[in-house]
Design a protein around this motif. Structure first.
Motif, PDB file in Angstrom:
ATOM      1  N   ASN A   1       0.811  -1.225   0.000  1.00 55.61           N
ATOM      2  CA  ASN A   1       0.000   0.000   0.000  1.00 55.61           C
ATOM      3  C   ASN A   1       0.844   1.274   0.000  1.00 55.61           C
ATOM      4  OD1 ASN A   1      -2.421  -1.441   0.048  1.00 55.61           O
ATOM      5  ND2 ASN A   1      -2.305  -1.664   2.263  1.00 55.61           N
ATOM      6  N   LYS A   2       2.147   1.120  -0.051  1.00 54.26           N
ATOM      7  CA  LYS A   2       3.085   2.250  -0.071  1.00 54.26           C
ATOM      8  C   LYS A   2       2.883   3.201   1.115  1.00 54.26           C
ATOM      9  CE  LYS A   2       5.290   1.143  -3.770  1.00 54.26           C
ATOM     10  NZ  LYS A   2       6.416   0.293  -3.508  1.00 54.26           N
ATOM     11  N   ASN A   3       2.749   2.607   2.278  1.00 53.17           N
ATOM     12  CA  ASN A   3       2.761   3.384   3.511  1.00 53.17           C
ATOM     13  C   ASN A   3       3.538   2.593   4.543  1.00 53.17           C
ATOM     14  OD1 ASN A   3       0.958   1.427   4.534  1.00 53.17           O
ATOM     15  ND2 ASN A   3      -0.808   2.704   4.164  1.00 53.17           N
ATOM     16  N   LYS A   4       4.001   3.261   5.567  1.00 52.30           N
ATOM     17  CA  LYS A   4       4.797   2.567   6.569  1.00 52.30           C
ATOM     18  C   LYS A   4       4.701   3.300   7.888  1.00 52.30           C
ATOM     19  CE  LYS A   4       8.652   4.479   4.213  1.00 52.30           C
ATOM     20  NZ  LYS A   4       9.835   4.184   3.479  1.00 52.30           N
ATOM     21  N   PRO A   5       4.924   2.573   8.962  1.00 49.38           N
ATOM     22  CA  PRO A   5       4.928   3.226  10.274  1.00 49.38           C
ATOM     23  C   PRO A   5       6.158   4.109  10.419  1.00 49.38           C
ATOM     24  CG  PRO A   5       5.559   0.928  10.482  1.00 49.38           C
ATOM     25  CD  PRO A   5       5.186   1.150   9.043  1.00 49.38           C
ATOM     26  N   LYS A   6       6.084   5.051  11.337  1.00 50.71           N
ATOM     27  CA  LYS A   6       7.244   5.902  11.608  1.00 50.71           C
ATOM     28  C   LYS A   6       8.264   5.193  12.486  1.00 50.71           C
ATOM     29  CE  LYS A   6       4.654  10.144  11.176  1.00 50.71           C
ATOM     30  NZ  LYS A   6       3.260  10.198  11.536  1.00 50.71           N
ATOM     31  N   LEU A   7       7.788   4.205  13.261  1.00 45.54           N
ATOM     32  CA  LEU A   7       8.640   3.483  14.204  1.00 45.54           C
ATOM     33  C   LEU A   7       8.097   2.072  14.373  1.00 45.54           C
ATOM     34  CD1 LEU A   7      10.986   3.792  16.327  1.00 45.54           C
ATOM     35  CD2 LEU A   7       9.223   4.420  17.972  1.00 45.54           C
ATOM     36  N   ILE A   8       9.008   1.100  14.453  1.00 42.37           N
ATOM     37  CA  ILE A   8       8.622  -0.289  14.691  1.00 42.37           C
ATOM     38  C   ILE A   8       9.234  -0.729  16.016  1.00 42.37           C
ATOM     39  CG2 ILE A   8       8.783  -2.667  13.869  1.00 42.37           C
ATOM     40  CD1 ILE A   8       9.026  -1.500  10.992  1.00 42.37           C
ATOM     41  N   LEU A   9       8.388  -1.269  16.891  1.00 46.93           N
ATOM     42  CA  LEU A   9       8.845  -1.845  18.156  1.00 46.93           C
ATOM     43  C   LEU A   9       8.663  -3.354  18.065  1.00 46.93           C
ATOM     44  CD1 LEU A   9       7.158   0.423  20.868  1.00 46.93           C
ATOM     45  CD2 LEU A   9       9.490   0.555  20.023  1.00 46.93           C
ATOM     46  N   LEU A  10       9.697  -4.098  18.432  1.00 48.77           N
ATOM     47  CA  LEU A  10       9.632  -5.551  18.384  1.00 48.77           C
ATOM     48  C   LEU A  10       9.971  -6.147  19.734  1.00 48.77           C
ATOM     49  CD1 LEU A  10      11.714  -6.254  15.126  1.00 48.77           C
ATOM     50  CD2 LEU A  10       9.214  -6.184  15.335  1.00 48.77           C
ATOM     51  N   ASP A  11       9.098  -7.024  20.216  1.00 46.74           N
ATOM     52  CA  ASP A  11       9.456  -7.848  21.356  1.00 46.74           C
ATOM     53  C   ASP A  11      10.446  -8.888  20.836  1.00 46.74           C
ATOM     54  OD1 ASP A  11       9.494  -8.966  23.892  1.00 46.74           O
ATOM     55  OD2 ASP A  11       7.588 -10.013  23.661  1.00 46.74           O
ATOM     56  N   LEU A  12      11.270  -9.413  21.689  1.00 40.86           N
ATOM     57  CA  LEU A  12      12.280 -10.375  21.260  1.00 40.86           C
ATOM     58  C   LEU A  12      11.699 -11.780  21.115  1.00 40.86           C
ATOM     59  CD1 LEU A  12      15.288 -10.383  20.585  1.00 40.86           C
ATOM     60  CD2 LEU A  12      15.750 -10.888  22.972  1.00 40.86           C
ATOM     61  N   ASN A  13      10.985 -12.224  22.131  1.00 38.22           N
ATOM     62  CA  ASN A  13      10.456 -13.590  22.162  1.00 38.22           C
ATOM     63  C   ASN A  13       8.987 -13.582  21.773  1.00 38.22           C
ATOM     64  OD1 ASN A  13      12.915 -14.759  23.195  1.00 38.22           O
ATOM     65  ND2 ASN A  13      12.424 -13.701  25.095  1.00 38.22           N
ATOM     66  N   LEU A  14       8.735 -14.087  20.568  1.00 39.31           N
ATOM     67  CA  LEU A  14       7.387 -14.066  20.005  1.00 39.31           C
ATOM     68  C   LEU A  14       7.023 -15.444  19.459  1.00 39.31           C
ATOM     69  CD1 LEU A  14       7.887 -10.851  17.877  1.00 39.31           C
ATOM     70  CD2 LEU A  14       6.342 -11.035  19.846  1.00 39.31           C
ATOM     71  N   PRO A  15       5.726 -15.753  19.404  1.00 32.15           N
ATOM     72  CA  PRO A  15       5.327 -16.983  18.717  1.00 32.15           C
ATOM     73  C   PRO A  15       5.461 -16.792  17.200  1.00 32.15           C
ATOM     74  CG  PRO A  15       3.400 -15.792  19.534  1.00 32.15           C
ATOM     75  CD  PRO A  15       4.606 -15.055  20.009  1.00 32.15           C
ATOM     76  N   GLY A  16       5.710 -17.874  16.509  1.00 27.86           N
ATOM     77  CA  GLY A  16       5.820 -17.809  15.047  1.00 27.86           C
ATOM     78  C   GLY A  16       7.224 -17.506  14.601  1.00 27.86           C
ATOM     79  N   LEU A  17       7.616 -16.271  14.713  1.00 31.16           N
ATOM     80  CA  LEU A  17       8.972 -15.827  14.388  1.00 31.16           C
ATOM     81  C   LEU A  17       9.449 -14.940  15.525  1.00 31.16           C
ATOM     82  CD1 LEU A  17       8.465 -14.678  10.677  1.00 31.16           C
ATOM     83  CD2 LEU A  17       9.662 -16.730  11.418  1.00 31.16           C
ATOM     84  N   SER A  18      10.730 -14.963  15.804  1.00 28.33           N
ATOM     85  CA  SER A  18      11.267 -14.116  16.876  1.00 28.33           C
ATOM     86  C   SER A  18      11.395 -12.670  16.400  1.00 28.33           C
ATOM     87  CB  SER A  18      12.644 -14.624  17.314  1.00 28.33           C
ATOM     88  OG  SER A  18      13.618 -14.292  16.335  1.00 28.33           O
ATOM     89  N   GLY A  19      11.577 -11.781  17.347  1.00 23.76           N
ATOM     90  CA  GLY A  19      11.825 -10.386  17.007  1.00 23.76           C
ATOM     91  C   GLY A  19      13.041 -10.234  16.108  1.00 23.76           C
ATOM     92  N   LEU A  20      14.070 -11.047  16.341  1.00 19.37           N
ATOM     93  CA  LEU A  20      15.263 -10.982  15.479  1.00 19.37           C
ATOM     94  C   LEU A  20      14.949 -11.434  14.064  1.00 19.37           C
ATOM     95  CD1 LEU A  20      18.134 -12.233  17.819  1.00 19.37           C
ATOM     96  CD2 LEU A  20      17.613  -9.884  17.124  1.00 19.37           C
ATOM     97  N   ASP A  21      14.115 -12.465  13.923  1.00 12.17           N
ATOM     98  CA  ASP A  21      13.714 -12.919  12.583  1.00 12.17           C
ATOM     99  C   ASP A  21      12.963 -11.816  11.839  1.00 12.17           C
ATOM    100  OD1 ASP A  21      14.773 -15.527  12.868  1.00 12.17           O
ATOM    101  OD2 ASP A  21      12.935 -16.229  13.835  1.00 12.17           O
TER     102      ASP A  21
END
Length: 139
Positions: free
Chosen positions: A51-71
């Motif tokens: 959609n050619k839009n994006k957040p100004k900032l992304i916050l990631l927790d490290l330990n997540l289900p599915g894929l980790s924050g590092l992934d």
């Protein structure tokens, strides 16, 4: 899909709820989008690109289900449209190994989640002041 100011990947719904309230204390009109799973985060990020839009900032927790924050971080840095969007790892871990790995994969910052609501408000206020007011981006 309208792009939020902050895109937050956090599997702890209670903490995400509290963070949203703390964020509103800092600035009422900030928008937050929360997803709980790493794979859902990747799908949401792909929709931002589509959609050619994006957040100004992304916050990631490290330990997540599915894929980790590092992934997720690695994937963000592989997507040209999102590559320069600031990404902060926001975790309860203060393990130096986690901090080092986050920076090696391209995190813009690593913040240990503060304890207590007032400390969270102070942390969000500092993040907002730096990333929204002082930091210069190329986006």
């Amino acid at each position: 899909m309208i792009s939020p100011d902050i895109f937050y990947v956090e599997d702890d719904q209670d903490f995400a709820f509290i963070l949203e309230h703390a964020m509103k204390e800092v600035r009422e009109d900030l928008t937050l989008s929360v997803v709980e799973d790493g794979r859902d985060a990747i799908r949401s990020l792909e929709k931002f690109v589509e959609n050619k839009n994006k957040p100004k900032l992304i916050l990631l927790d490290l330990n997540l289900p599915g894929l980790s924050g590092l992934d997720i971080l690695k994937r963000i840095k592989e997507i040209p449209y999102l590559r320069f969007t600031p990404v902060i790892l926001f975790s309860t871990s203060d393990d130096p190994t986690d901090v080092k790995a986050s920076y090696e994969f391209g995190a813009n910052a690593y913040i240990t989640k503060p304890s207590g609501y007032n400390n969270l408000v102070t942390c969000i206020r500092s993040m907002h002041e730096f990333w929204f007011n002082q930091n210069r981006t190329i986006n």
